[in-house]
Write a protein that holds these residues in place. Structure first.
Motif, PDB file in Angstrom:
ATOM      1  N   THR A 285     -10.251  -0.440  -0.840  1.00 61.48           N
ATOM      2  CA  THR A 285      -9.653   0.792  -0.282  1.00 61.48           C
ATOM      3  C   THR A 285      -8.240   0.982  -0.842  1.00 61.48           C
ATOM      4  N   ASP A 286      -7.222   0.906   0.001  1.00 69.21           N
ATOM      5  CA  ASP A 286      -5.877   1.187  -0.525  1.00 69.21           C
ATOM      6  C   ASP A 286      -5.141  -0.058  -1.002  1.00 69.21           C
ATOM      7  N   GLN A 287      -5.746  -1.217  -0.881  1.00 69.55           N
ATOM      8  CA  GLN A 287      -5.054  -2.450  -1.256  1.00 69.55           C
ATOM      9  C   GLN A 287      -5.387  -2.894  -2.688  1.00 69.55           C
ATOM     10  N   VAL A 288      -4.351  -3.095  -3.492  1.00 67.31           N
ATOM     11  CA  VAL A 288      -4.554  -3.585  -4.858  1.00 67.31           C
ATOM     12  C   VAL A 288      -3.902  -4.953  -5.004  1.00 67.31           C
ATOM     13  N   VAL A 289      -4.613  -5.878  -5.620  1.00 64.96           N
ATOM     14  CA  VAL A 289      -4.014  -7.168  -5.950  1.00 64.96           C
ATOM     15  C   VAL A 289      -4.140  -7.429  -7.448  1.00 64.96           C
ATOM     16  N   ALA A 290      -3.091  -8.004  -7.999  1.00 63.69           N
ATOM     17  CA  ALA A 290      -3.114  -8.394  -9.409  1.00 63.69           C
ATOM     18  C   ALA A 290      -3.170  -9.913  -9.456  1.00 63.69           C
TER      19      ALA A 290
ATOM     20  N   VAL B 222       0.823  -1.214   0.000  1.00 65.41           N
ATOM     21  CA  VAL B 222       0.000   0.000   0.000  1.00 65.41           C
ATOM     22  C   VAL B 222       0.857   1.264   0.000  1.00 65.41           C
ATOM     23  N   THR B 223       2.145   1.099   0.270  1.00 63.95           N
ATOM     24  CA  THR B 223       3.030   2.259   0.250  1.00 63.95           C
ATOM     25  C   THR B 223       3.419   2.664  -1.170  1.00 63.95           C
ATOM     26  N   SER B 224       3.131   1.792  -2.155  1.00 68.67           N
ATOM     27  CA  SER B 224       3.398   2.163  -3.551  1.00 68.67           C
ATOM     28  C   SER B 224       2.433   3.268  -3.958  1.00 68.67           C
ATOM     29  N   SER B 225       2.912   4.188  -4.762  1.00 66.09           N
ATOM     30  CA  SER B 225       2.031   5.286  -5.159  1.00 66.09           C
ATOM     31  C   SER B 225       0.981   4.779  -6.141  1.00 66.09           C
ATOM     32  N   PRO B 226      -0.215   5.379  -6.092  1.00 63.55           N
ATOM     33  CA  PRO B 226      -1.285   4.954  -7.006  1.00 63.55           C
ATOM     34  C   PRO B 226      -0.858   5.016  -8.476  1.00 63.55           C
ATOM     35  N   THR B 227      -0.079   6.038  -8.842  1.00 67.51           N
ATOM     36  CA  THR B 227       0.343   6.146 -10.248  1.00 67.51           C
ATOM     37  C   THR B 227       1.237   4.973 -10.630  1.00 67.51           C
ATOM     38  N   ARG B 228       2.061   4.585  -9.691  1.00 72.70           N
ATOM     39  CA  ARG B 228       2.965   3.491  -9.928  1.00 72.70           C
ATOM     40  C   ARG B 228       2.219   2.169 -10.110  1.00 72.70           C
ATOM     41  N   ILE B 229       1.219   1.958  -9.260  1.00 69.71           N
ATOM     42  CA  ILE B 229       0.419   0.735  -9.350  1.00 69.71           C
ATOM     43  C   ILE B 229      -0.345   0.715 -10.679  1.00 69.71           C
ATOM     44  N   LEU B 230      -0.927   1.867 -10.994  1.00 68.87           N
ATOM     45  CA  LEU B 230      -1.683   1.977 -12.241  1.00 68.87           C
ATOM     46  C   LEU B 230      -0.761   1.721 -13.433  1.00 68.87           C
ATOM     47  N   ASN B 231       0.432   2.277 -13.371  1.00 69.01           N
ATOM     48  CA  ASN B 231       1.419   2.095 -14.436  1.00 69.01           C
ATOM     49  C   ASN B 231       1.686   0.610 -14.684  1.00 69.01           C
ATOM     50  N   GLU B 232       1.940  -0.137 -13.615  1.00 64.07           N
ATOM     51  CA  GLU B 232       2.230  -1.567 -13.763  1.00 64.07           C
ATOM     52  C   GLU B 232       1.062  -2.307 -14.409  1.00 64.07           C
ATOM     53  N   LEU B 233      -0.163  -2.007 -13.920  1.00 66.54           N
ATOM     54  CA  LEU B 233      -1.327  -2.708 -14.458  1.00 66.54           C
ATOM     55  C   LEU B 233      -1.591  -2.314 -15.906  1.00 66.54           C
TER      56      LEU B 233
END
Ligand code: ADP
Ligand code: MG
Length: 391
Positions: free
Chosen positions: A126-131, A93-104
């Motif tokens: 909420t703040d947790q993303v799973v791929a 969750v410490t990864s920035s949203p832009t960074r997570i979005l970028n990877e996906l």
């Protein structure tokens, strides 16, 4: 299962509504700087095919077709459902949203690429993303790299370069090519590239770098710079803006232009990293480079290539490379020498066998200090060495 791991697994299962009915978490398979990866069984699979397809013509996602079950064959014995496994990548969750979005987003762009692990789907609570990715069986690099024949290496690299050729065709730099990000199964001889957490589109944060100029222009600009008053080699009043370049990646695998803070990095940085993997396999030393920081990394590279070539490489990006370290000679060492030494054959053998020589020729093309001359993934696939494994 370790209590802490079990605790994290329970927490993950509780943070997504309906998680337990979709997936059965089995174990933790990876823990990196940016994520934890679990192996899980996809419970919904086969009961109904719930995957949506992307239709390229209409540019739309289409729902799965309805499945019809045939009941015509009375003699058919009941088959046990073959479980389907997935890898669940829990992004910190410490990864920035832009960074997570970028990877996906990049994974989505690369969904049809051969030897690239596709993204099945992703969830957010909420703040947790799973791929969710298909699970890919693989062995630990450290367990097989010492036993690879030249033929094996060719097949391994062909698979990795096939992935890279498609990634680069999409103008994407992976930025973190290393053994743990290329999952390989020595038994089936199949491999997939994973981890686009540091990947970026070519030219995304680009400022012109001298290395993209032709030789004359670069020479003129360097000469202009050198006429300014200097103290001990440094300009008296350094008016240059401090250089900032993307240095993301893993130590030991960073290309020289990354170390020299080139501001116009290209897909060729990935080729260098593959070269480091190849050098690791041929020398049977892992990790081959073991630097704590970028300066040490430069020293390691300079030791191999020698002072003169390293100077040239720096100049390409407007950097001066000076050193008084006695172990850095002016001419460096050949890869053949290094491989004979590190595999303890330098006493008995003066040269490498023919097949290893061919691998070394290819290695030279990957570990070229000048990114413009370094082989591309596309060209690599045509190279004799990568054709060798197919014959
Ligand atoms: P990180 O960004 O944390 O490095 P990665 O995507 O590289 O995350 O995954 C970490 C590790 O998890 C990998 O080195 C691999 O061992 C395992 N892993 C990742 N994806 C898969 C997959 N699809 N199948 C099997 N194992 C995987
Ligand atoms: Mg990784």
């Amino acid at each position: 299962v370790d209590r802490d791991i079990q605790y994290d697994m329970d927490k993950l299962q509780d943070s997504f509504p309906g998680f337990r009915s979709k997936y059965r978490l089995i174990k933790r398979i990876g823990e990196g700087t940016f994520s934890t990866v679990y192996k899980a069984e996809d419970l919904a699979y086969d009961r109904y095919d719930n995957s949506w397809d992307f239709d390229r013509d209409s540019d739309k996602w289409t729902p799965p077709p309805l499945k019809s079950f045939s009941s015509g064959d009375h003699h058919q014995t009941v088959r046990r459902r073959k479980p389907k496994y997935v890898a669940i990548k829990k992004i910190y969750v410490t990864s920035s949203p832009t960074r997570i979005l970028n990877e996906l987003e990049l994974l989505h762009d690369l969904r049809d690429c051969e030897n690239v692990c596709p993204l099945i789907t992703a969830f957010r609570a909420t703040d947790q993303v799973v791929a969710i990715l298909p699970y890919f069986r693989h062995a630990d690099f450290r367990e097989y790299f010492r036993n690879m024949t030249v033929h094996d290496i060719s097949i391994y690299l062909r698979s990795l370069f096939t992935a890279l050729a498609s990634v680069h065709r999409h103008h994407i730099l992976h930025r973190d090519i290393k053994p743990t990000n290329f999952l390989y199964d020595p038994e089936t001889r199949r491999g997939v590239l994973v981890d686009f957490g540091l990947a970026e589109r070519e030219g995304s944060e680009c400022k012109p770098c001298l290395c993209h100029d032709d030789y004359q222009t670069r020479k003129a600009r360097l000469a202009n710079h050198n006429t300014k008053a200097t103290v001990g080699g440094y300009p008296k009043q350094d008016t240059r803006p401090s250089r900032r370049a993307n240095r993301a990646g893993t130590r030991g695998f960073r290309a020289p232009e990354v170390l020299f803070k080139c501001t116009e990095q290209t897909t060729k940085i990935d080729i260098w990293s593959v070269g480091v993997i190849l050098l690791t396999i041929l020398s049977k030393r892992f990790p081959f480079f073991n630097s704590a920081d970028d300066v040490e990394a430069m020293i390691e590279i300079a030791t191999i290539f020698g002072r003169e070539k390293m100077k040239e490489a720096g100049k390409l990006h407007g950097c001066a490379f000076e050193t008084t370290i006695p172990t850095i000679g002016s001419g460096g060492f050949s890869f053949e020498r290094i491989i004979l030494w590190s595999t303890c054959r330098s006493d008995s053998e003066k040269t490498l066998p023919a097949d290893e020589k061919m691998a070394v020729e290819f290695l030279k093309r990957c570990l070229d200090l000048d990114p413009r001359h370094r082989i591309s993934a596309e060209e690599a696939l045509e190279h004799d060495f990568l054709q060798y494994g197919m014959g």
